[in-house]
Design a protein around this motif. Structure first.
Motif, PDB file in Angstrom:
ATOM      1  N   GLN A  43      46.032  35.868  51.899  1.00  0.00           N
ATOM      2  CA  GLN A  43      47.385  35.360  51.692  1.00  0.00           C
ATOM      3  C   GLN A  43      48.140  36.218  50.687  1.00  0.00           C
ATOM      4  O   GLN A  43      49.301  36.571  50.908  1.00  0.00           O
ATOM      5  CB  GLN A  43      47.346  33.913  51.203  1.00  0.00           C
ATOM      6  N   HIS A  44      47.482  36.561  49.577  1.00  0.00           N
ATOM      7  CA  HIS A  44      48.135  37.411  48.571  1.00  0.00           C
ATOM      8  C   HIS A  44      48.525  38.748  49.195  1.00  0.00           C
ATOM      9  O   HIS A  44      49.636  39.234  48.988  1.00  0.00           O
ATOM     10  CB  HIS A  44      47.198  37.672  47.380  1.00  0.00           C
ATOM     11  N   CYS A  52      44.417  43.706  47.415  1.00  0.00           N
ATOM     12  CA  CYS A  52      43.718  43.055  46.301  1.00  0.00           C
ATOM     13  C   CYS A  52      42.397  43.787  46.099  1.00  0.00           C
ATOM     14  O   CYS A  52      41.358  43.397  46.633  1.00  0.00           O
ATOM     15  CB  CYS A  52      43.467  41.577  46.596  1.00  0.00           C
ATOM     16  N   GLN A  53      42.461  44.873  45.356  1.00  0.00           N
ATOM     17  CA  GLN A  53      41.284  45.695  45.126  1.00  0.00           C
ATOM     18  C   GLN A  53      40.384  45.029  44.092  1.00  0.00           C
ATOM     19  O   GLN A  53      40.865  44.394  43.154  1.00  0.00           O
ATOM     20  CB  GLN A  53      41.710  47.078  44.638  1.00  0.00           C
ATOM     21  N   TYR A  54      39.091  45.174  44.254  1.00  0.00           N
ATOM     22  CA  TYR A  54      38.076  44.609  43.355  1.00  0.00           C
ATOM     23  C   TYR A  54      38.173  43.083  43.268  1.00  0.00           C
ATOM     24  O   TYR A  54      37.859  42.488  42.247  1.00  0.00           O
ATOM     25  CB  TYR A  54      38.157  45.217  41.952  1.00  0.00           C
ATOM     26  N   PHE A  55      38.608  42.443  44.327  1.00  0.00           N
ATOM     27  CA  PHE A  55      38.732  40.981  44.354  1.00  0.00           C
ATOM     28  C   PHE A  55      37.350  40.353  44.166  1.00  0.00           C
ATOM     29  O   PHE A  55      36.392  40.718  44.831  1.00  0.00           O
ATOM     30  CB  PHE A  55      39.321  40.544  45.694  1.00  0.00           C
ATOM     31  N   LYS A  56      37.290  39.395  43.250  1.00  0.00           N
ATOM     32  CA  LYS A  56      36.037  38.671  43.028  1.00  0.00           C
ATOM     33  C   LYS A  56      36.376  37.258  42.592  1.00  0.00           C
ATOM     34  O   LYS A  56      37.357  37.035  41.889  1.00  0.00           O
ATOM     35  CB  LYS A  56      35.187  39.363  41.959  1.00  0.00           C
ATOM     36  N   SER A  57      35.552  36.298  43.024  1.00  0.00           N
ATOM     37  CA  SER A  57      35.802  34.903  42.671  1.00  0.00           C
ATOM     38  C   SER A  57      34.537  34.251  42.124  1.00  0.00           C
ATOM     39  O   SER A  57      33.426  34.698  42.380  1.00  0.00           O
ATOM     40  CB  SER A  57      36.294  34.129  43.896  1.00  0.00           C
ATOM     41  N   TRP A  58      34.763  33.179  41.364  1.00  0.00           N
ATOM     42  CA  TRP A  58      33.690  32.386  40.769  1.00  0.00           C
ATOM     43  C   TRP A  58      33.972  30.919  41.047  1.00  0.00           C
ATOM     44  O   TRP A  58      35.091  30.447  40.800  1.00  0.00           O
ATOM     45  CB  TRP A  58      33.647  32.594  39.255  1.00  0.00           C
ATOM     46  N   SER A  79      47.564  39.569  34.090  1.00  0.00           N
ATOM     47  CA  SER A  79      48.712  38.837  34.628  1.00  0.00           C
ATOM     48  C   SER A  79      48.254  37.549  35.301  1.00  0.00           C
ATOM     49  O   SER A  79      47.194  37.492  35.894  1.00  0.00           O
ATOM     50  CB  SER A  79      49.465  39.702  35.633  1.00  0.00           C
ATOM     51  N   MET A  80      49.100  36.537  35.203  1.00  0.00           N
ATOM     52  CA  MET A  80      48.791  35.244  35.805  1.00  0.00           C
ATOM     53  C   MET A  80      49.995  34.821  36.627  1.00  0.00           C
ATOM     54  O   MET A  80      51.128  35.065  36.233  1.00  0.00           O
ATOM     55  CB  MET A  80      48.515  34.221  34.709  1.00  0.00           C
ATOM     56  N   VAL A 103      39.916  37.066  40.380  1.00  0.00           N
ATOM     57  CA  VAL A 103      40.653  38.177  39.788  1.00  0.00           C
ATOM     58  C   VAL A 103      40.722  39.308  40.807  1.00  0.00           C
ATOM     59  O   VAL A 103      39.873  39.414  41.691  1.00  0.00           O
ATOM     60  CB  VAL A 103      40.021  38.704  38.471  1.00  0.00           C
ATOM     61  N   TYR A 104      41.753  40.131  40.659  1.00  0.00           N
ATOM     62  CA  TYR A 104      41.849  41.332  41.479  1.00  0.00           C
ATOM     63  C   TYR A 104      42.813  42.305  40.829  1.00  0.00           C
ATOM     64  O   TYR A 104      43.653  41.929  40.010  1.00  0.00           O
ATOM     65  CB  TYR A 104      42.273  41.017  42.915  1.00  0.00           C
ATOM     66  N   LEU A 105      42.681  43.537  41.226  1.00  0.00           N
ATOM     67  CA  LEU A 105      43.599  44.587  40.823  1.00  0.00           C
ATOM     68  C   LEU A 105      44.625  44.744  41.939  1.00  0.00           C
ATOM     69  O   LEU A 105      44.265  44.990  43.092  1.00  0.00           O
ATOM     70  CB  LEU A 105      42.836  45.898  40.619  1.00  0.00           C
ATOM     71  N   ALA A 106      45.893  44.560  41.622  1.00  0.00           N
ATOM     72  CA  ALA A 106      46.950  44.675  42.626  1.00  0.00           C
ATOM     73  C   ALA A 106      47.297  46.147  42.832  1.00  0.00           C
ATOM     74  O   ALA A 106      47.670  46.842  41.895  1.00  0.00           O
ATOM     75  CB  ALA A 106      48.189  43.905  42.187  1.00  0.00           C
TER      76      ALA A 106
END
Length: 115
Positions: A43-44, A52-58, A79-80, A103-106
């Motif tokens: 979606q992002h 969304c580079q390096y996307f990771k979730s917890w 950024s939030m 988190v991710y790097l845009a």
């Protein structure tokens, strides 16, 4: 013994730090969701024409914990999103809701620029 908030906050900081040389900290984003994190990533990418580079979730199991972690990571300079997403996760099966911090790097989507 550390609590879940501290453990996950540290993991996220270390994760971002391991990629820090790629760009400035404010190019990273932190968010929360109650849906499948991979779906949120897509979606992002489609809504913002980014990668969304390096996307990771917890999975942090509770909305309160997710929001606290999100605020802590944002205070560190990440950024939030200011839009408060509806993270309702009720399911027809009655399964317990899940809450994720991601988190991710845009990164600008080069293909989107060419169109």
């Amino acid at each position: 013994m550390a609590d879940l908030k501290s453990i996950i906050s540290n993991e996220i900081s270390e994760y971002i730090g391991s990629h820090k040389g790629t760009t400035k900290l404010s190019s990273w984003y932190v968010g929360i969701t109650g849906q499948d994190p991979d779906k949120r990533k897509k979606q992002h990418e489609s809504e913002k024409n980014i990668i969304c580079q390096y996307f990771k979730s917890w999975n942090v199991f509770q909305e309160y914990t997710a929001r606290e972690i999100e605020k802590e990571i944002a205070r560190a300079g990440v950024s939030m999103f200011t839009e408060d997403l509806d993270i309702v996760t009720a399911s027809a099966s009655g399964a317990r809701p899940e809450y994720y911090v991601y988190v991710y790097l845009a990164v600008e989507n080069e293909r989107a620029k060419d169109k």
